[in-house]
Motif scaffolding. Structure first.
Motif, short mmCIF file in Angstrom:
data_model
loop_
_atom_site.label_atom_id
_atom_site.label_comp_id
_atom_site.label_asym_id
_atom_site.label_seq_id
_atom_site.Cartn_x
_atom_site.Cartn_y
_atom_site.Cartn_z
N THR A 89 0.83 -1.20 0.00
CA THR A 89 0.00 0.00 0.00
C THR A 89 0.87 1.26 0.00
O THR A 89 2.02 1.23 0.44
N ARG A 90 0.29 2.33 -0.49
CA ARG A 90 0.99 3.62 -0.51
C ARG A 90 0.16 4.65 0.24
O ARG A 90 -1.07 4.74 0.05
N ILE A 92 -1.52 8.02 1.06
CA ILE A 92 -2.00 9.14 0.26
C ILE A 92 -1.91 10.44 1.07
O ILE A 92 -1.86 10.40 2.31
N GLN A 225 7.13 6.28 3.22
CA GLN A 225 6.63 5.30 2.26
C GLN A 225 7.65 4.17 2.18
O GLN A 225 8.86 4.39 2.29
N PRO A 232 -2.02 3.17 -4.05
CA PRO A 232 -2.44 4.29 -3.18
C PRO A 232 -3.74 3.96 -2.44
O PRO A 232 -4.64 3.33 -2.99
N HIS A 265 -4.97 -1.40 2.88
CA HIS A 265 -4.94 0.06 3.00
C HIS A 265 -5.14 0.42 4.47
O HIS A 265 -6.25 0.33 5.00
#
Length: 410
Positions: A89-90, A92, A225, A232, A265
């Motif tokens: 996951t990234r 946001i 990150q 994202p 997420h």
């Protein structure tokens, strides 16, 4: 009352007792005291120069001390044929600042998109966000045209301000639709240009949110990150993965230590504290996960060949175990509210790389389910005495499969 940990106060936790089991189920059993100076404010540079506490024996935390390494030693601590499962996951830019029509300043933390450009968000101050309230958000930096467009993006030069006029800061608006009872947050309907999802505008209007206990950080956004962040959607980093560098990942591959990916997420379910006294009644907020077929195939092949599944972080654990709730691991894409605490029956994960977690957190309970609550607190006490750095930008621990005993409920 917080439980004060005393160095050297180790006991055999391989035989759960009634008192220990009661504490397993009580949020008070997951308290510990941490000196504030051990809360890491900045990440290690380079990433893999962080410290690594290794739990490699069933007696570690009971009658034996942990091993102390540097994270870049990881290839020598695992076996050829092991599989590292990582959360790609990234984070946001989920934190936005703005004001109401009265001029009152507000801030929101986006959690998840419920419908197109309609987001669930935590809000501050909550009393300012009544149904129907209009909010105006401004870009983090002025100097671009509306909606983050540069001068070259405007076809009609007559729309440009004169050289003497300042270029207006782009603005974004939202309307409060309703209150979400489960989180205490608000549903916000964003007014964006037609065809533009809000996600495309967050780089202009939002900032990557750091946890509230990080107050004096000079870290750049990319330092929060993972180097393999791809999908994202998270509002917090899967912090166990922050220690990996591209070079370390290649060294692991060179030693036939393989890598697979899942997505969770990270949202309010992960970081919200457990607020009930009886942890068995705690309800986790759902989080979105994806465990692809390719990862399931890698896990099955690894286990068939005698390899071990080492999860990188508690979020990778919840994704894997969440996708195996039918009894067998299957490809899965959807939401999970899986809450893991002592007594949990493990289905997929054999070992774990994780950071040091907050008291009374669901993450602390998850790790306790792997090696035992009192044993984990003893290890945390050892880490505190040795000056390890805690929480998101802190050091890591590696729990090897050979350290895990069958009776780990205490």
């Amino acid at each position: 009352m917080k439980q004060k940990l005393v160095q050297g106060n180790l006991k055999d936790t391989s035989r759960p007792q009634a008192k220990d089991f009661a504490l397993d189920c009580s949020v008070a059993g997951y308290d510990y005291e941490l000196p504030p100076e051990l809360i890491a404010q900045n990440p290690a540079v380079p990433r893999d120069s962080s410290r690594l506490l290794v739990v490699d024996s069933p007696t570690t935390g009971i009658e034996a001390a942990s091993l102390h390494h540097i994270f870049h030693d990881l290839p020598g601590l695992l076996r050829s044929g092991d599989l590292l499962v990582m959360n790609n996951t990234r984070v946001i830019p989920a934190r936005l600042y703005g004001h109401k029509s009265t001029g009152a300043k507000i801030q929101v933390l986006l959690l998840e998109e419920r419908q197109y450009n309609c987001w669930l968000a935590l809000v501050k101050p909550g009393k300012s966000f009544k149904q129907g309230t209009k909010i105006v958000f401004e870009a983090r930096q002025a100097g671009t045209g509306d909606w983050g467009l540069g001068i070259g993006d405007l076809e009609d030069s007559s729309l440009l301000p004169s050289p003497q006029s300042p270029i207006p800061s782009p603005k974004l608006t939202a309307t409060v639709l309703e209150t979400d009872a489960a989180t205490g947050g608000r549903l916000l309907q964003f007014d964006v240009p037609e065809g533009k999802p809000l996600m495309q505008l967050l780089d202009v209007f939002g900032e990557v949110p750091l946890p509230p206990y990080i107050t004096t950080s000079s870290a750049a956004d990319e330092q929060y990150q993972t180097v393999y962040a791809k999908q994202p959607g998270a509002i917090a980093a899967p912090t166990a993965g922050l220690h990996f560098t591209p070079e370390l990942l290649q060294k692991l591959r060179d030693r036939k230590i393989n890598q697979a990916f899942v997505t969770l997420h990270v949202g309010v379910g992960t970081f919200r504290p457990v607020e009930v006294e009886d942890v068995t009644t705690h309800l986790m907020h759902e989080e979105w996960i994806e465990v692809p077929a390719t990862t399931v195939e890698q896990i099955r092949a690894t286990k068939a060949a005698g390899g071990r599944i080492i999860a990188v972080g508690t979020t990778a654990v919840r994704a894997l175990e969440g996708a195996a709730q039918s009894g067998n691991l299957q490809p899965f894409c959807g939401k999970t509210d899986l809450f893991i605490y002592p007594g949990y029956q493990w289905r997929v994960v054999d070992g774990l790389i994780t950071n040091f977690h907050l008291p009374r957190s669901s993450l602390l309970m998850l790790v306790s389910a792997l090696i035992g609550r009192q044993r984990l607190l003893n290890i945390y006490n050892e880490a505190i005495a040795s000056g390890y750095r805690f929480y998101s930008f802190g050091d890591a621990m590696l729990i090897l499969p050979e350290a895990i005993t069958v009776l780990s409920q205490a």
